[in-house]
Enzyme design. Structure first.
Site, PDB file in Angstrom:
ATOM      1  N   HIS A 100      -5.543  13.949  -9.524  1.00 51.34           N
ATOM      2  CA  HIS A 100      -5.668  12.533  -9.845  1.00 51.34           C
ATOM      3  C   HIS A 100      -4.792  12.099 -11.020  1.00 51.34           C
ATOM      4  O   HIS A 100      -4.333  10.956 -11.055  1.00 51.34           O
ATOM      5  CB  HIS A 100      -7.134  12.162 -10.086  1.00 51.34           C
ATOM      6  CG  HIS A 100      -7.949  12.240  -8.835  1.00 51.34           C
ATOM      7  ND1 HIS A 100      -7.882  11.289  -7.849  1.00 51.34           N
ATOM      8  CD2 HIS A 100      -8.817  13.180  -8.392  1.00 51.34           C
ATOM      9  CE1 HIS A 100      -8.685  11.619  -6.848  1.00 51.34           C
ATOM     10  NE2 HIS A 100      -9.267  12.772  -7.158  1.00 51.34           N
ATOM     11  N   GLU A 139      -4.853   2.245  -3.933  1.00 48.26           N
ATOM     12  CA  GLU A 139      -3.397   2.339  -4.001  1.00 48.26           C
ATOM     13  C   GLU A 139      -2.743   1.082  -3.452  1.00 48.26           C
ATOM     14  O   GLU A 139      -1.618   1.104  -2.989  1.00 48.26           O
ATOM     15  CB  GLU A 139      -2.898   3.585  -3.265  1.00 48.26           C
ATOM     16  CG  GLU A 139      -3.102   3.592  -1.782  1.00 48.26           C
ATOM     17  CD  GLU A 139      -4.455   4.126  -1.312  1.00 48.26           C
ATOM     18  OE1 GLU A 139      -4.623   4.259  -0.108  1.00 48.26           O
ATOM     19  OE2 GLU A 139      -5.345   4.394  -2.141  1.00 48.26           O
ATOM     20  N   ASN A 166      -2.599  12.648  -3.913  1.00 40.82           N
ATOM     21  CA  ASN A 166      -3.720  12.946  -4.814  1.00 40.82           C
ATOM     22  C   ASN A 166      -4.325  14.307  -4.512  1.00 40.82           C
ATOM     23  O   ASN A 166      -4.594  15.094  -5.421  1.00 40.82           O
ATOM     24  CB  ASN A 166      -4.796  11.868  -4.691  1.00 40.82           C
ATOM     25  CG  ASN A 166      -4.851  10.944  -5.871  1.00 40.82           C
ATOM     26  OD1 ASN A 166      -4.185  11.135  -6.871  1.00 40.82           O
ATOM     27  ND2 ASN A 166      -5.656   9.911  -5.745  1.00 40.82           N
ATOM     28  N   ASP A 210       0.850  -1.172   0.000  1.00 40.79           N
ATOM     29  CA  ASP A 210       0.000   0.000   0.000  1.00 40.79           C
ATOM     30  C   ASP A 210       0.897   1.237   0.000  1.00 40.79           C
ATOM     31  O   ASP A 210       1.828   1.336   0.802  1.00 40.79           O
ATOM     32  CB  ASP A 210      -0.891  -0.007   1.252  1.00 40.79           C
ATOM     33  CG  ASP A 210      -1.877   1.138   1.268  1.00 40.79           C
ATOM     34  OD1 ASP A 210      -2.890   1.048   0.556  1.00 40.79           O
ATOM     35  OD2 ASP A 210      -1.632   2.121   1.990  1.00 40.79           O
ATOM     36  N   ASP A 219      -2.292   9.085 -10.748  1.00 46.30           N
ATOM     37  CA  ASP A 219      -2.263   7.956 -11.683  1.00 46.30           C
ATOM     38  C   ASP A 219      -0.848   7.662 -12.154  1.00 46.30           C
ATOM     39  O   ASP A 219      -0.454   6.502 -12.287  1.00 46.30           O
ATOM     40  CB  ASP A 219      -3.162   8.233 -12.896  1.00 46.30           C
ATOM     41  CG  ASP A 219      -4.638   8.135 -12.560  1.00 46.30           C
ATOM     42  OD1 ASP A 219      -4.984   7.608 -11.482  1.00 46.30           O
ATOM     43  OD2 ASP A 219      -5.447   8.595 -13.390  1.00 46.30           O
TER      44      ASP A 219
END
Length: 167
Positions: free
Chosen positions: A45, A75, A40, A32, A49
């Site tokens: 975003h 994530e 973010n 994680d 990404d």
């Protein structure tokens, strides 16, 4: 470019069947990205990404061809490690963690936390995922940027003293 949750579920079912029939060990690791929501929120975003893509690429570069990597959640990533004992899985996960920590991605220095478990008699997909997730939670709650192992009796941080699982 990674497998999705459905492909991971299929691969996990296959490994469980191989374990039940041939007793071939395997490990499951969950990674994680630490503080991903903050990345973010601060950068958007699209930026997030790109971070996910970079982490996925580093994970893919660091595992064997026979290992299966998939995006598990927002994530989170799962790595299935066929024919791997717990000690080997812990060493690999620690190398992957260090690789991510030592790589600047998209102008951000990232860290990941990880949780590992090895298949045991009587396991199904849910029990194995639960043990790995418990280890991940332990890694997160004890400081992040670390790998925790759940051996079925103890949860411990790789390279540190073991502590008993609390009931």
């Amino acid at each position: 470019g990674l497998s999705n949750r459905r492909a991971m579920d299929d691969a996990l079912r296959s490994l469980l069947a191989m374990y039940q029939r041939y007793e071939q060990p395997f490990a499951l690791a969950i990674f994680d990205i630490d503080r991903f929501k903050q990345i973010n929120d601060a950068n958007g975003h699209v930026y997030g990404d790109r971070v996910l893509q970079n982490v996925a690429a580093l994970l893919a570069e660091g595992v064997r061809e026979s290992d299966a990597i998939s995006r598990f959640g927002g994530e989170e990533f799962v790595v299935l490690l066929p024919q791997t004992e717990l000690k080997e899985a812990a060493a690999l996960a620690e190398r992957l963690r260090e690789s991510i920590e030592n790589t600047v991605m998209v102008d951000v220095k990232l860290t990941v936390s990880g949780g590992i478990a090895i298949v045991e008699d009587g396991d199904d997909a849910e029990s194995l995922l639960t043990r790995s997730d418990e280890a991940l939670y332990h890694a997160k709650s004890t400081g992040r940027n670390r790998i925790a192992v759940n051996d079925g009796q103890d949860i411990y941080i790789v390279g540190e003293t073991r502590c008993a699982i609390e009931s």
